[in-house]
Design an enzyme around this catalytic site. Structure first.
Site, PDB file in Angstrom:
ATOM      1  CG  ASN A   9      -1.983   0.993   1.873  1.00 49.01           C
ATOM      2  OD1 ASN A   9      -1.912   2.198   0.795  1.00 49.01           O
ATOM      3  ND2 ASN A   9      -2.589   1.254   2.589  1.00 49.01           N
ATOM      4  CE  LYS A  11      -0.558   3.123   4.853  1.00 51.42           C
ATOM      5  NZ  LYS A  11      -0.057   3.563   6.187  1.00 51.42           N
ATOM      6  CG  HIS A  94      -5.809   1.982   5.652  1.00 50.56           C
ATOM      7  ND1 HIS A  94      -5.478   2.950   6.053  1.00 50.56           N
ATOM      8  CD2 HIS A  94      -4.974   0.798   5.415  1.00 50.56           C
ATOM      9  CE1 HIS A  94      -4.452   2.896   6.907  1.00 50.56           C
ATOM     10  NE2 HIS A  94      -3.927   1.684   5.834  1.00 50.56           N
ATOM     11  CD  GLU A  96      -3.178   5.460   7.223  1.00 52.57           C
ATOM     12  OE1 GLU A  96      -2.863   5.379   5.476  1.00 52.57           O
ATOM     13  OE2 GLU A  96      -2.206   4.721   7.677  1.00 52.57           O
ATOM     14  CD  GLU A 164      -3.440  -2.295   7.191  1.00 55.59           C
ATOM     15  OE1 GLU A 164      -2.589  -2.416   6.739  1.00 55.59           O
ATOM     16  OE2 GLU A 164      -3.751  -1.543   7.342  1.00 55.59           O
ATOM     17  N   GLY A 170       2.231   2.301  10.367  1.00 54.36           N
ATOM     18  CA  GLY A 170       2.996   3.336  10.568  1.00 54.36           C
ATOM     19  C   GLY A 170       3.889   3.655  11.985  1.00 54.36           C
ATOM     20  CB  SER A 210       5.314  -1.061  12.011  1.00 51.26           C
ATOM     21  OG  SER A 210       5.002  -0.044  12.302  1.00 51.26           O
TER      22      SER A 210
HETATM   23  P1  PGA Z   1       2.226   0.331   7.571  1.00 52.57           P
HETATM   24  O1  PGA Z   1       1.118   0.534   7.195  1.00 52.57           O
HETATM   25  O2  PGA Z   1       3.766  -0.585   7.137  1.00 52.57           O
HETATM   26  O3  PGA Z   1       3.483   1.654   7.375  1.00 52.57           O
HETATM   27  O4  PGA Z   1       2.440   0.852   8.984  1.00 52.57           O
HETATM   28  C1  PGA Z   1       0.312  -1.233   6.957  1.00 52.57           C
HETATM   29  C2  PGA Z   1      -1.436  -0.013   6.557  1.00 52.57           C
HETATM   30  O5  PGA Z   1      -1.438   0.745   6.511  1.00 52.57           O
HETATM   31  O6  PGA Z   1      -1.302  -1.101   5.469  1.00 52.57           O
END
Ligand code: PGA
Length: 253
Positions: A9, A11, A94, A96, A164, A170, A210
């Protein structure tokens, strides 16, 4: 047998040129890895060009979102029909999107439904936030989000779920493999209750939050975890290829 799956992803990262460069760098390492499915999910604006670049490649393409209506006066939105010829997958729900754009599980279920109708495979994301995690509410939140996000959704063979934990996204603070495996096992049980055992058994459930080349083995070494949804590390060629290789290796032993 569930085919292991790793999705990157990106983003809101990469200009078109940066995306083209990233695909060129990653492609050989991904394509030379057997017995795994890999999808890249760049920003909407790069999808057409990357779709053309990847024609004939086994690397799949995914979008990061869509709007549930087919077409019309919805300024700034992208419909399932627009994505259907370009992508195989679409990330939906997601955290976010839930956190910054007000997406509720009810909206997510409408998106999942219309994605499936357009022939897209949703990667449905669910997970608890830090407050919920600290209050010991992980199971309740994850089950609730799952059931609401799949309300009115028929079982579709393309569906993928990503667990997740929001506090792990992140932040560099991943869940433990063992704990993620427990939650994913609960997700599979909930899916069994919602649909049936066969569907639940065949459903791929990923861990995300992460994930790096250094910790991926802890997750995909677990029986219930079929791969990973990768954010930050999917923008780093060496890291992402290492995640893909280790997943293929551990899942195909
Ligand atoms: P990350 O994000 O690997 O940067 O923690 C994962 C995600 O949001 O799918």
């Amino acid at each position: 047998m569930r085919i292991p799956f790793v999705a990157g992803n990106w983003k809101m990262n990469t200009t078109l040129n940066e995306g083209i460069k990233l695909v060129a760098e990653m492609r050989p390492g991904i394509e030379s890895t057997q017995n795994i499915e890999v999808a890249l999910c760049p920003p909407f604006i790069s999808l057409t060009v990357i779709h053309n670049l990847l024609s004939g490649s086994k690397i799949k393409l995914g979008a990061q979102n869509l709007f549930y209506e087919e077409k019309g006066a919805f300024t700034g939105e992208i419909s399932p029909m627009m994505l259907a010829g370009l992508c195989e997958y679409v990330i939906l729900g997601h955290s976010e999107r839930r956190q910054y754009f007000g997406e509720t599980s009810e909206i997510v279920s409408r998106k999942v439904n219309s994605a499936i109708k357009a022939g897209l495979k949703p990667i449905l994301c669910i997970g608890e936030n830090l407050t919920e995690f600290e209050a010991g509410k992980t199971e309740e939140i994850v089950t609730g989000q799952l059931l609401k996000s799949l309300a009115g959704v028929d079982p579709s063979p393309g569906l993928v779920i990503a667990y997740e934990p929001v506090w792990a996204i992140g932040t560099g603070k991943a869940a433990t493999g063992e704990r993620a495996n427990e939650v994913i096992s609960l997700i599979r049980q909930t899916i069994t209750g919602l649909y049936d055992k066969n569907f639940a058994y065949g459903l791929r459930i990923l861990y995300g939050g992460s994930v790096t080349g250094d910790n991926i083995a802890e997750f995909v070494g677990q029986a219930e975890i079929d791969g990973a949804l990768v954010g930050g590390a999917s923008l780093k060629t060496d890291q992402f290829i290492s995640i893909v290789r280790k997943t293929a290796q551990l899942k195909n032993q």
